[in-house]
Design a protein around this motif. Structure first.
Motif, mmCIF file in Angstrom:
data_model
loop_
_atom_site.group_PDB
_atom_site.id
_atom_site.type_symbol
_atom_site.label_atom_id
_atom_site.label_comp_id
_atom_site.label_asym_id
_atom_site.label_seq_id
_atom_site.Cartn_x
_atom_site.Cartn_y
_atom_site.Cartn_z
ATOM 1 N N PRO A 91 -0.960 13.997 -4.779
ATOM 2 C CA PRO A 91 -0.766 14.284 -6.694
ATOM 3 C C PRO A 91 -1.419 13.675 -7.541
ATOM 4 N N GLN A 92 -3.165 13.060 -7.274
ATOM 5 C CA GLN A 92 -3.738 12.864 -7.477
ATOM 6 C C GLN A 92 -5.065 13.169 -7.248
ATOM 7 N N PRO A 93 -6.237 13.447 -8.124
ATOM 8 C CA PRO A 93 -7.338 13.476 -6.826
ATOM 9 C C PRO A 93 -7.721 11.975 -6.705
ATOM 10 N N VAL A 94 -8.560 12.488 -5.153
ATOM 11 C CA VAL A 94 -8.689 10.619 -4.635
ATOM 12 C C VAL A 94 -10.711 11.183 -4.542
ATOM 13 N N CYS A 129 -0.482 6.330 -4.101
ATOM 14 C CA CYS A 129 -0.156 7.088 -4.927
ATOM 15 C C CYS A 129 0.875 7.500 -3.843
ATOM 16 N N TYR A 130 2.213 8.089 -4.470
ATOM 17 C CA TYR A 130 3.181 9.404 -4.129
ATOM 18 C C TYR A 130 3.777 9.634 -5.299
ATOM 19 N N SER A 131 4.044 10.886 -4.542
ATOM 20 C CA SER A 131 5.114 11.482 -5.273
ATOM 21 C C SER A 131 6.414 11.548 -4.761
ATOM 22 N N LEU A 159 4.030 7.375 -8.503
ATOM 23 C CA LEU A 159 4.069 6.929 -8.438
ATOM 24 C C LEU A 159 2.883 5.707 -7.541
ATOM 25 N N CYS A 160 1.798 5.087 -8.712
ATOM 26 C CA CYS A 160 1.379 4.133 -7.744
ATOM 27 C C CYS A 160 1.209 2.609 -7.597
ATOM 28 N N GLY A 161 0.777 1.941 -6.588
ATOM 29 C CA GLY A 161 0.694 0.878 -6.227
ATOM 30 C C GLY A 161 -0.660 -0.056 -5.777
ATOM 31 N N ASP A 162 -0.262 -1.242 -6.795
ATOM 32 C CA ASP A 162 -1.350 -2.192 -6.744
ATOM 33 C C ASP A 162 -2.628 -2.312 -5.093
ATOM 34 N N PRO A 163 -3.228 -2.664 -5.038
ATOM 35 C CA PRO A 163 -3.667 -3.321 -4.160
ATOM 36 C C PRO A 163 -3.693 -4.555 -3.003
ATOM 37 N N ILE A 164 -2.839 -4.363 -1.669
ATOM 38 C CA ILE A 164 -2.481 -6.517 -1.270
ATOM 39 C C ILE A 164 -3.235 -6.047 -0.086
ATOM 40 N N THR A 165 -4.718 -6.841 -0.436
ATOM 41 C CA THR A 165 -5.832 -7.731 0.722
ATOM 42 C C THR A 165 -5.105 -7.477 2.367
#
Length: 426
Positions: free
Chosen positions: A372-375, A387-389, A409-415
């Motif tokens: 989906p995008q570079p890592v 991040c996911y397609s 579609l990307c999310g924010d971190p959850i510790t």
């Protein structure tokens, strides 16, 4: 089913300092010209000769899931064929590999991985999902470079083990964000009975849902052979549930979704963790219509030059894999691509240490243009994939349609601390 479960799972890290990298890259001096004749080094690493770099591959040629994993090896063959025949090898050396059948068994994997390293003298290992967990600790102790899918908990925080995808620690908001984007608010979560791997994944999923304001109404621990899908459908309807998520595999969805439709229920967010495969669509498209599938590869509908290169390579070097548009083939292709990239970065006289240091320092790895995008390989082995397609099966069950304009579609971190708080863990 084991293969899909293993893909969802999530050690002391190897620090790749600048000084270590410099020492590794200069270990053999500046010998060699990089011409087609190969490069001579004063002291070659295991598996490295003037003309060849020999790798090892473990995969399940027999045993549970063997039919699916043929595509993984096909992807490996496609990427190495491309490197050898179209790209001139690595500094004039061809990349070859010896392989062993691990029979999807961890104990067998531990034995055959040692055979490849000690008897075959390979430089490093490519590992398909299945039995790969059996050799992780030993390979880490020996500092052997490994590429594959980070689909076993043991891959996490291992500096020698490279993947474009890990489950990592903590969680992220991507799954909950997806449910809310689809209009879901009340979820039923599917778990696989007796699977610690899926238990880890579902904890992360639950935290993502809860952080996003999605209520988890029911959790179902299922076993495919004995599950009463009709009863589950009755309960979903009775509880006004609009979302189905968790470890929802195609084999589960083709039973639950038609049963719900018979009861007049069309979910807002029926989310599968696997199934973006033309063969799945051909066999079960009608049952899976409107299902949403989360995956870790770029949608094929984008038809990028990199995707065309992949398909051409599959047709030439692995023509037996049809259709080639399967994520398992991409997993194998990217596993091999990680080695190609690492060997380029390690220099004309590669050592295992130089390979690990150089590849771990790569911050924009593109996975052959198929992910989906570079890592950032310098950090991704410690972090959950975020991040996911996303694709949806159309209403006729005949085609996949990318969502969100085919962008990830990307999310924010959850510790980890916040995840435990959301799950009520002290």
């Amino acid at each position: 089913m084991w293969l899909f479960q293993k893909r969802l799972v999530r050690g002391a890290a190897l620090a790749a300092s600048a000084s270590t990298l410099a020492m590794g890259l200069s270990a053999c001096g500046q010998a060699g010209s990089g011409t087609a004749g190969g490069v001579s080094c004063d002291a070659s690493a295991p598996g490295v000769t003037d003309k060849e770099i020999k790798l090892g591959l473990t995969w399940s040629d027999t045993g549970e899931g063997a039919a699916s994993l043929a595509a993984f090896r096909g992807g490996v063959d496609a990427r190495l064929g491309l490197a050898n025949e179209k790209e001139g090898g690595i500094f004039g050396r061809r990349i070859t590999y010896a392989w062993r059948d691990d029979q999807a068994d961890r104990q067998v994997n531990a034995r055959v991985a040692r055979e490849l390293v000690e008897d075959e003298g390979v430089f490093g290992m490519m590992m398909a999902p299945g039995g790969s967990g059996g050799s992780i600790e030993w390979l880490a102790e020996q500092n052997i470079p490994v590429t594959g899918m980070g689909s076993d908990p043991g891959w996490e925080n291992r500096g020698n083990m490279f993947s474009f995808y890990y489950l990592g620690e903590g969680s992220n908001t991507a799954w909950g964000k997806l449910v809310r984007e689809l209009g879901g608010t009340r979820a039923a979560v599917i778990a696989i009975s007796g699977s610690q791997s899926n238990s880890d994944f579902n904890r992360q999923l639950a935290a993502s849902l809860l952080e996003s304001g999605v209520e988890i109404v029911k959790t179902y621990n299922i076993a495919e052979a004995i599950t009463n899908y009709e009863a589950i459908a009755d309960q979903i309807k009775a509880n006004d549930i609009d979302t189905l998520t968790g470890t929802v595999l195609p084999a589960t969805a083709v039973n639950i979704l038609p049963a719900l439709r018979e009861r007049g229920v069309e979910l807002k967010a029926p989310i599968l963790v696997l199934g973006y495969d033309d063969k799945v669509l051909q066999e079960n498209g009608a049952s899976l219509r409107n299902a949403v599938i989360v995956n870790q590869i770029k949608p094929w509908q984008a038809n990028t030059p990199e995707q065309q290169t992949f398909l051409e390579a599959m047709n030439i070097y692995a023509p037996q894999i049809q259709p080639a548009t399967t994520d398992i083939a991409v997993d194998g292709y990217v596993s091999a691509d990680l080695f190609v990239e690492g060997l380029k970065l390690a220099g004309e006289c590669p050592t295992r240490e130089a390979f690990i240091a150089a590849l771990r320092a790569a911050t924009t790895y593109e996975g052959g243009g198929l992910i989906p995008q570079p890592v950032d390989l310098s950090t991704n082995y410690r972090e959950p994939n975020s991040c996911y397609s996303i694709v949806r099966v159309n209403s006729e069950g005949t085609a996949f349609v990318p969502l969100f304009d085919a962008k990830p579609l990307c999310g924010d971190p959850i510790t980890p601390e916040r995840m435990n708080q959301l799950l009520g863990v002290a």
